[in-house]
Design a protein around this motif. Sequence first.
Motif, PDB file in Angstrom:
ATOM      1  N   GLN A 303       0.858  -1.168   0.000  1.00 44.91           N
ATOM      2  CA  GLN A 303       0.000   0.000   0.000  1.00 44.91           C
ATOM      3  C   GLN A 303       0.903   1.228   0.000  1.00 44.91           C
ATOM      4  O   GLN A 303       1.533   1.547   0.996  1.00 44.91           O
ATOM      5  N   THR A 304       0.968   1.919  -1.135  1.00 44.23           N
ATOM      6  CA  THR A 304       1.844   3.078  -1.238  1.00 44.23           C
ATOM      7  C   THR A 304       1.069   4.389  -1.235  1.00 44.23           C
ATOM      8  O   THR A 304       1.655   5.464  -1.205  1.00 44.23           O
ATOM      9  N   HIS A 305      -0.256   4.321  -1.298  1.00 42.31           N
ATOM     10  CA  HIS A 305      -1.115   5.499  -1.180  1.00 42.31           C
ATOM     11  C   HIS A 305      -2.044   5.283   0.002  1.00 42.31           C
ATOM     12  O   HIS A 305      -2.593   4.189   0.181  1.00 42.31           O
ATOM     13  N   ALA A 306      -2.212   6.316   0.799  1.00 35.96           N
ATOM     14  CA  ALA A 306      -2.943   6.144   2.049  1.00 35.96           C
ATOM     15  C   ALA A 306      -3.465   7.494   2.521  1.00 35.96           C
ATOM     16  O   ALA A 306      -3.035   8.545   2.033  1.00 35.96           O
ATOM     17  N   PRO A 307      -4.374   7.494   3.487  1.00 43.41           N
ATOM     18  CA  PRO A 307      -4.740   8.746   4.161  1.00 43.41           C
ATOM     19  C   PRO A 307      -3.572   9.188   5.038  1.00 43.41           C
ATOM     20  O   PRO A 307      -3.445   8.763   6.187  1.00 43.41           O
ATOM     21  N   SER A 308      -2.689  10.003   4.479  1.00 40.24           N
ATOM     22  CA  SER A 308      -1.457  10.345   5.189  1.00 40.24           C
ATOM     23  C   SER A 308      -1.715  11.225   6.402  1.00 40.24           C
ATOM     24  O   SER A 308      -0.844  11.369   7.261  1.00 40.24           O
ATOM     25  N   TYR A 309      -2.911  11.788   6.463  1.00 36.05           N
ATOM     26  CA  TYR A 309      -3.270  12.614   7.615  1.00 36.05           C
ATOM     27  C   TYR A 309      -4.777  12.512   7.814  1.00 36.05           C
ATOM     28  O   TYR A 309      -5.544  12.775   6.891  1.00 36.05           O
ATOM     29  N   ARG A 310      -5.197  12.085   8.990  1.00 34.88           N
ATOM     30  CA  ARG A 310      -6.623  12.043   9.319  1.00 34.88           C
ATOM     31  C   ARG A 310      -6.926  13.144  10.325  1.00 34.88           C
ATOM     32  O   ARG A 310      -6.152  13.378  11.255  1.00 34.88           O
ATOM     33  N   GLN A 311      -8.064  13.791  10.132  1.00 40.20           N
ATOM     34  CA  GLN A 311      -8.430  14.898  11.008  1.00 40.20           C
ATOM     35  C   GLN A 311      -9.947  14.931  11.162  1.00 40.20           C
ATOM     36  O   GLN A 311     -10.683  14.727  10.197  1.00 40.20           O
ATOM     37  N   ILE A 312     -10.404  15.157  12.368  1.00 42.25           N
ATOM     38  CA  ILE A 312     -11.829  15.346  12.645  1.00 42.25           C
ATOM     39  C   ILE A 312     -11.959  16.623  13.463  1.00 42.25           C
ATOM     40  O   ILE A 312     -11.380  16.732  14.548  1.00 42.25           O
ATOM     41  N   ILE A 313     -12.689  17.591  12.919  1.00 43.66           N
ATOM     42  CA  ILE A 313     -12.850  18.886  13.582  1.00 43.66           C
ATOM     43  C   ILE A 313     -14.253  18.986  14.170  1.00 43.66           C
ATOM     44  O   ILE A 313     -15.241  18.780  13.471  1.00 43.66           O
ATOM     45  N   ASP A 314     -14.336  19.299  15.447  1.00 45.07           N
ATOM     46  CA  ASP A 314     -15.618  19.549  16.116  1.00 45.07           C
ATOM     47  C   ASP A 314     -15.796  21.057  16.239  1.00 45.07           C
ATOM     48  O   ASP A 314     -15.181  21.704  17.087  1.00 45.07           O
ATOM     49  N   LEU A 315     -16.649  21.622  15.389  1.00 41.50           N
ATOM     50  CA  LEU A 315     -16.813  23.075  15.366  1.00 41.50           C
ATOM     51  C   LEU A 315     -17.621  23.590  16.551  1.00 41.50           C
ATOM     52  O   LEU A 315     -17.703  24.803  16.761  1.00 41.50           O
ATOM     53  N   SER A 316     -18.226  22.693  17.331  1.00 42.35           N
ATOM     54  CA  SER A 316     -18.932  23.135  18.540  1.00 42.35           C
ATOM     55  C   SER A 316     -18.007  23.179  19.742  1.00 42.35           C
ATOM     56  O   SER A 316     -18.297  23.854  20.736  1.00 42.35           O
ATOM     57  N   ASP A 317     -16.883  22.452  19.665  1.00 39.37           N
ATOM     58  CA  ASP A 317     -15.889  22.443  20.739  1.00 39.37           C
ATOM     59  C   ASP A 317     -14.553  22.045  20.122  1.00 39.37           C
ATOM     60  O   ASP A 317     -14.233  20.869  20.017  1.00 39.37           O
ATOM     61  N   MET A 318     -13.786  23.030  19.698  1.00 41.49           N
ATOM     62  CA  MET A 318     -12.559  22.767  18.942  1.00 41.49           C
ATOM     63  C   MET A 318     -11.578  21.881  19.689  1.00 41.49           C
ATOM     64  O   MET A 318     -10.798  21.149  19.081  1.00 41.49           O
ATOM     65  N   ASN A 319     -11.606  21.915  21.017  1.00 41.09           N
ATOM     66  CA  ASN A 319     -10.670  21.117  21.798  1.00 41.09           C
ATOM     67  C   ASN A 319     -11.020  19.629  21.821  1.00 41.09           C
ATOM     68  O   ASN A 319     -10.247  18.827  22.352  1.00 41.09           O
ATOM     69  N   ARG A 320     -12.148  19.256  21.233  1.00 40.05           N
ATOM     70  CA  ARG A 320     -12.494  17.844  21.094  1.00 40.05           C
ATOM     71  C   ARG A 320     -12.037  17.287  19.747  1.00 40.05           C
ATOM     72  O   ARG A 320     -12.258  16.116  19.442  1.00 40.05           O
ATOM     73  N   SER A 321     -11.391  18.108  18.932  1.00 37.42           N
ATOM     74  CA  SER A 321     -10.942  17.671  17.607  1.00 37.42           C
ATOM     75  C   SER A 321      -9.806  16.652  17.736  1.00 37.42           C
ATOM     76  O   SER A 321      -9.139  16.572  18.776  1.00 37.42           O
ATOM     77  N   ARG A 322      -9.598  15.883  16.668  1.00 40.76           N
ATOM     78  CA  ARG A 322      -8.627  14.784  16.705  1.00 40.76           C
ATOM     79  C   ARG A 322      -7.807  14.769  15.416  1.00 40.76           C
ATOM     80  O   ARG A 322      -8.258  15.251  14.380  1.00 40.76           O
ATOM     81  N   PHE A 323      -6.615  14.152  15.488  1.00 36.72           N
ATOM     82  CA  PHE A 323      -5.811  13.977  14.278  1.00 36.72           C
ATOM     83  C   PHE A 323      -4.865  12.803  14.467  1.00 36.72           C
ATOM     84  O   PHE A 323      -4.620  12.332  15.581  1.00 36.72           O
ATOM     85  N   ILE A 324      -4.319  12.338  13.354  1.00 34.98           N
ATOM     86  CA  ILE A 324      -3.233  11.344  13.393  1.00 34.98           C
ATOM     87  C   ILE A 324      -2.520  11.379  12.043  1.00 34.98           C
ATOM     88  O   ILE A 324      -3.130  11.648  11.010  1.00 34.98           O
TER      89      ILE A 324
END
Length: 372
Positions: A303-324
């Motif tokens: 697998q040479t192509h992938a989701p190189s960055y995952r992000q979930i933004i919670d616009l109701s509470d930005m501090n609950r957002s996540r990434f990897i």
Amino acid sequence: MNYAQNWQQFTAALSSYVAPSQNFVYADTAGNIGYYAPGRVPVRTPGWDGSLPVPDDGAHRWTGYIPFAKLPHVFNPTDGLVVTANNKVTPDSYQPFLANNRVWAEPYRAERILQRLDTGSPLTLDDVASTQLDTVSLVWRDLKPYLLKTQPKDDLSRSALGLLGNWDGNETLSSVQASVFEAWLMKLEEMAQDEVPDVRLTSLAVLNQLKTGGALCRNVPAKLESCADELAASLQAAATDLSKRMGNDPAAWNWSKLHSSLSAHGAFGSVSAISWIWNRGIATPGGTNTVDVARPDSGTFHQTHAPSYRQIIDLSDMNRSRFIGTLGQGGNPIGSHYADMQPMWRDGQYIPMSSQPQDWGSTQTLTLNAAH
């Protein structure tokens, strides 16, 4: 665009975007969502769509660019969802003609995302995370009726085909069916190579050939006269290949033994003496056109192509957002943070995207002192 406070300012910024077109998605704290595909897209003279070379006779010219207001876009769609996975975003009737109407990505990922998100209930962060990590293959759903009618040529092929009968299409690490299906699809994608060497079909093109009994199924040198012949021969070739890689027991052909990510360093990744220092890999789930991008490369199953960055933004509470990320935050290949995110990325874990120190875990502060 970074300073935009609303949809109007956002689109005003995009109106001057002239690079090759991109998918831009929009969301704000007031609950609005939108999509725009900006860029300078040429308007051509009638009868010419730009897909083939034409004479330099003056009759084939650009007559301008598609006005920004007519480029593909949507604001607050009625279903409350905006999904973009490089899929076709315009109907066949859309005018003026978009040159890339011929090269959209296959629709499977976008369709699966819609299946997962269109629940009729408010979405949670976990709902979005599980969608990002989804490994169910809708390619299998469409190919299944044709593949399961195959008449195997030998016992190994028969055993491999038998594994697929009740499969749900989920390409998990422990799935043996994923190995059979992806190896078989890999062989089917070669069906045009007797006409055009080195050309690989897409999974959608394979489906269309099987649906219509297409001419590409026939291979005179290999004595294949129909799609039924092509299916039997490609299944046999796939099963033989898998047995050479993982032994003669199809029940032991776990996808994790075959399919792994390959993060190759751009400069040193192909230098055999030192590539092992720089390159990283890990067994991964998913496959061709799954939401969790994981298409295996022909021949290697890397697998040479992938989701190189995952992000979930919670616009109701930005501090609950996540990434990897896929690897790590460090650039030193012998450092502890070069690839320490890789198992988390593979296993669907995230790191808090928070401004609160209590969410940061163990941290280290480095100070850069300027030389005097």
